[in-house]
Write a protein that holds these residues in place. Structure first.
Motif, PDB file in Angstrom:
ATOM      1  N   LYS A 172       0.829  -1.210   0.000  1.00 36.30           N
ATOM      2  CA  LYS A 172       0.000   0.000   0.000  1.00 36.30           C
ATOM      3  C   LYS A 172       0.859   1.253   0.000  1.00 36.30           C
ATOM      4  O   LYS A 172       0.577   2.220  -0.723  1.00 36.30           O
ATOM      5  N   GLY A 223      -3.955  -3.356 -11.469  1.00 33.11           N
ATOM      6  CA  GLY A 223      -4.172  -2.776 -10.143  1.00 33.11           C
ATOM      7  C   GLY A 223      -2.888  -2.582  -9.375  1.00 33.11           C
ATOM      8  O   GLY A 223      -2.769  -1.650  -8.571  1.00 33.11           O
ATOM      9  N   SER A 233      -6.781   2.365 -10.288  1.00 31.79           N
ATOM     10  CA  SER A 233      -7.839   2.061  -9.317  1.00 31.79           C
ATOM     11  C   SER A 233      -9.014   1.327  -9.937  1.00 31.79           C
ATOM     12  O   SER A 233      -9.684   0.550  -9.249  1.00 31.79           O
ATOM     13  N   SER A 240      -9.479   4.677  -2.524  1.00 27.42           N
ATOM     14  CA  SER A 240      -8.565   4.049  -3.476  1.00 27.42           C
ATOM     15  C   SER A 240      -7.863   5.094  -4.330  1.00 27.42           C
ATOM     16  O   SER A 240      -6.658   5.008  -4.592  1.00 27.42           O
ATOM     17  N   LEU A 282      -4.598   2.993  -4.896  1.00 25.88           N
ATOM     18  CA  LEU A 282      -4.823   1.555  -4.785  1.00 25.88           C
ATOM     19  C   LEU A 282      -5.894   1.093  -5.759  1.00 25.88           C
ATOM     20  O   LEU A 282      -6.790   1.863  -6.117  1.00 25.88           O
ATOM     21  N   SER A 285     -11.086  -2.737  -7.300  1.00 26.38           N
ATOM     22  CA  SER A 285     -11.344  -4.130  -7.648  1.00 26.38           C
ATOM     23  C   SER A 285     -10.983  -4.255  -9.130  1.00 26.38           C
ATOM     24  O   SER A 285     -11.465  -3.448  -9.931  1.00 26.38           O
ATOM     25  N   ARG A 314      -8.420  -6.021  -6.563  1.00 32.88           N
ATOM     26  CA  ARG A 314      -7.310  -5.731  -5.670  1.00 32.88           C
ATOM     27  C   ARG A 314      -6.663  -7.055  -5.280  1.00 32.88           C
ATOM     28  O   ARG A 314      -7.323  -7.923  -4.702  1.00 32.88           O
TER      29      ARG A 314
END
Length: 764
Positions: free
Chosen positions: A265, A522, A527, A607, A612, A615, A617
């Motif tokens: 992260k 991802g 994102s 996200s 990040l 989905s 993820r």
């Protein structure tokens, strides 16, 4: 691929390779934020050794907290043509750096990360600033230059026209280290052992080519590497030399950044600071998208019947997409609707929206301008198309007859292209599918901007193309109301969402390929992602369609799309109206995604801020300390709290892994204890969808239709093995936080005043 070695001992055929053998001199930058290393390609034992010898200059600089750049240069006088990636587009943060000497060597720190140079052994170690964690290193014979073909005398290098020149570095791989990312790649999730070329290509999802080559990779050892060039990059990831990642480019310079975490992260967040945070997408874009499909036969009546059929079967469409043949054959891209099939596009689009059959409309475009289309003559006459070196418009017949390519380095061409987009917006178009952009020529071409390198433009074109369209949508509809469906990308393109997975076959293997592609993208800073539900090529059997529906509705964005066959559910199974039929299966999963919107849209905002994936993820993002998570490529997280495992078997059998903790099945309420592998069997209306312990999950009203509604009214709040401090953010349909639900010391929600209507709280 470029290979420099034949095994450990010999150079490859026709290759001349020179390695930096020692650090002869270290020169600190005046501002204390960098070091310049003079590295001869021979150990200097006497003065005469300094003659007739090449050197590599290594510039090591503190860029930001946790980020150090490394640039290897042979001949500094070579032009450094653009385009260049836009680094720190949201502003360059201050960095606390230092340079100091110790028994270990000379150390440069950049916030939490450091590089230590040991000139005696030619070792450059990258580690945490506190010395507790070693990341990777450049060791002996790991930095160098190469010629191909091998010159027989240095005199030949006076004329470089027939010689290729490469720069390369080799960073060490630790025992058990894995490598991930590098864009949307459809092969093995762990890249160790692979030879990878970062060169955008239209190769489908079942080859080693990729539409979205992103020059960034993430290591299981707590760091990432961003290769700072849009040019072709050749990577040998533990392949040419098993213990190293070799990065090579043609040219006189190679630059990359090492980004320290230590968690994935933190690495991704710092990468988003360096190359740009993902753009926000509107709430309506999370609803179901339906297209006409590609080469199918459709017109105004077809569109109407599709949307009416979807609504009648319980799967209302949020966005309807007109694919290529909204324009006449041989004319793409002309920006003009086929008036035989769509005599009144503006009127039809308005009626579709007014009747509630869809809320938004998307159309397909590409940057290619067909000779037969209305736009070609003007674009060619005014110099808006890429040219050959002799002044001709660059054209070929691949894809569209006589097509040219919009030269986006010409500001006037950009204005012209945007003007044409605005004409579409005037007709009611809300979103654009920016297809293609991979087949960008590099030979015998001259761009309007003479300062650019055609080889670098090949990958970088994706950035310019998507940026122009995305910003045109922002200018018309608002900063956070723009959304694309883009196929090609490079580093930084995450700023212009969203991207989809390209041309996949209608097979379970292709669905697995798509999952791997989404996971990889991802882990490359993106994102949002989608894929062609049911597969693009071929016509899926009903069972594959239904399994793909379940996976696709758990992606951040969900679109039904095919090539030569429709993707409306009733054509898949002769309109089977049973609970296990395609129509009811699609309706169930569409309704589930609608219910999840309070959670999805709140997590989407986080996200974007953190760089990040929403989905798909990768499980490793949430559970980096679990060694198994680094190998999971058939399941994914939806945000931080939901774990989904698609089903790839007609029988419904599926094997999946749950990390440490208690996990509750969303569908049955059964609690499983991880870590461990589990087997289940599912019908078409469910799959392994597990909620992480200590989760406050807010679900929308079961009566809510579509993606856009009040996410605080008539909701159901589920508390999954919660502890004090567990939280859930609540946002409105614009993504603004309107409240937080937090668990108190008694295990109950402290304050529910933000909730409205008939809400319910359930403890599980």
């Amino acid at each position: 691929m470029v290979h420099f070695r034949d095994g450990m001992w010999l150079p490859a055929k026709d290759m001349w390779v020179e390695y930096a053998e020692e650090v002869y001199e270290i020169t600190p930058r005046v501002d204390g934020k960098g070091l310049s290393l003079l590295c001869p390609t021979k150990k200097i034992l006497r003065r005469g050794d300094t003659l007739n010898r090449s050197t590599v200059t290594l510039d090591i600089n503190a860029e930001a907290d946790g980020i150090i750049s490394v640039e290897a240069t042979h001949w500094a006088g070579a032009l450094n043509k653009g385009p260049h990636f836009e680094l720190f587009p949201h502003g360059r943060p201050d960095v606390q750096s230092s340079i100091f000497e110790s028994d270990e060597g000379t150390t440069l720190t950049s916030g939490s990360v450091a590089a230590t140079i040991d000139p005696n052994t030619f070792e450059i170690r990258f580690h945490s600033a506190d010395g507790a964690k070693r990341l990777t290193s450049l060791q002996t014979r790991s930095v160098g230059l190469a010629y191909n073909p091998a010159p027989s005398t240095p005199m030949q290098t006076a004329d470089m026209r027939n010689l290729k020149h490469y720069m390369f570095t080799q960073t060490t791989l630790a025992v058990g280290e894995t490598v991930h990312g590098l864009g949307e790649r459809f092969g093995a999730f762990n890249k160790v052992g692979q030879s990878i070329t970062l060169w955008n290509a239209d190769g489908g999802t079942s080859s080693d080519q990729a539409y979205k080559n992103v020059s960034f990779w993430l290591s299981s050892k707590g760091y990432g590497i961003f290769i700072d060039t849009p040019a072709k990059v050749e990577l040998e990831v533990g392949s040419e030399r098993c213990t190293r990642v070799q990065t090579a480019v043609e040219g006189q310079r190679l630059k990359w950044h090492i980004i320290y975490g230590p968690s994935p992260k933190e690495v991704l967040q710092r990468y988003s600071i360096l190359t740009g945070k993902p753009g926000k997408v509107p709430s309506w874009s999370f609803g179901l998208w339906l297209t006409t499909s590609f080469t199918t036969n459709y017109d105004q009546e077809t569109v109407q019947s599709f949307l009416e059929g979807m609504k009648a079967r319980g799967s209302p469409v949020e966005v309807f997409h007109y694919d290529c043949f909204w324009m006449k054959a041989f004319t793409w891209t002309s920006f003009v609707f086929d008036d035989d099939r769509f005599p009144d596009p503006k009127g039809q689009i308005a009626k579709l929206k007014e009747s509630g059959l869809c809320k938004k409309v998307c159309v397909w475009i590409n940057p290619y301008i067909a000779q037969q289309g209305a736009a070609f003559a003007e674009a060619a006459e005014k110099g808006y198309l890429l040219k050959r070196k002799n002044g001709d418009v660059w054209q070929w017949d691949l894809w569209q007859a006589g097509m040219g390519l919009v030269d986006f380095t010409n500001p006037e061409a950009v204005t012209w292209y945007v003007d044409n987009l605005n004409k579409l917006f005037d007709q009611g178009v809300d979103s654009i599918k920016t297809d293609f952009g991979e087949r960008i020529p590099t030979l015998d071409v001259e761009w309007h901007d003479k300062s650019v390198d055609p080889a670098k433009m090949h990958n970088y074109y994706a950035f310019i193309y998507n940026k122009i369209v995305y910003e045109a949508l922002q200018a018309r509809y608002g900063k956070n109301e723009a959304v694309l469906y883009a196929r090609t990308a490079c580093a930084g393109t995450q700023r212009f969402p969203l991207q989809w997975g390209g041309d996949c076959e209608s097979t379970p293997e292709a669905m697995a390929e798509s999952v791997r592609g989404g996971l990889g993208l991802g882990l490359s800073g993106f994102s949002f992602w989608s894929c062609d539900i049911g597969g693009f090529e071929g016509c899926p059997p009903a069972w594959i369609y239904k399994r793909w529906v379940a996976m696709g509705l758990l992606c951040s964005h969900s679109r039904l799309h095919g090539s030569s066959s429709y993707r409306v559910p009733w054509v898949m199974d002769d309109d089977d109206q049973t609970e296990e039929g395609c129509s009811r299966t699609l309706a169930k999963w569409t309704a589930l995604k609608s219910r999840l919107m309070p959670y999805l849209f709140a997590e989407a905002q986080k996200s974007v801020e953190q760089g990040l994936p929403l989905s798909l993820r990768a499980v490793l993002v949430e559970f980096p300390e679990d060694p198994t998570s680094w190998f999971l490529d058939r399941q994914f997280m939806v945000g931080p709290n939901l774990l989904a495992a698609p089903v790839f078997e007609e029988s419904g059998e599926v094997e999946f892994y749950l990390p440490q903790g208690k996990w509750t099945s969303y569908f049955t309420g059964e609690v499983r204890d991880g870590p461990g592998w589990f087997r289940e069997k599912h019908g078409f209306g469910t799959l392994p969808l597990y909620v992480r312990e200590n989760t406050v999950l807010v679900l929308g009203s079961e009566k809510a239709v579509g993606a856009v509604y009040d996410y605080t009214e008539d909701v159901e709040v589920r508390l999954y093995q919660v502890r004090e401090g567990a939280k859930a953010s609540l946002v409105d349909t614009e993504g603004n936080e309107v409240g937080v639900l937090e668990v108190g010391s008694d295990g109950k929600l402290k304050d529910v005043s933000v909730l409205k209507g008939n809400f319910a709280v359930k403890e599980l």
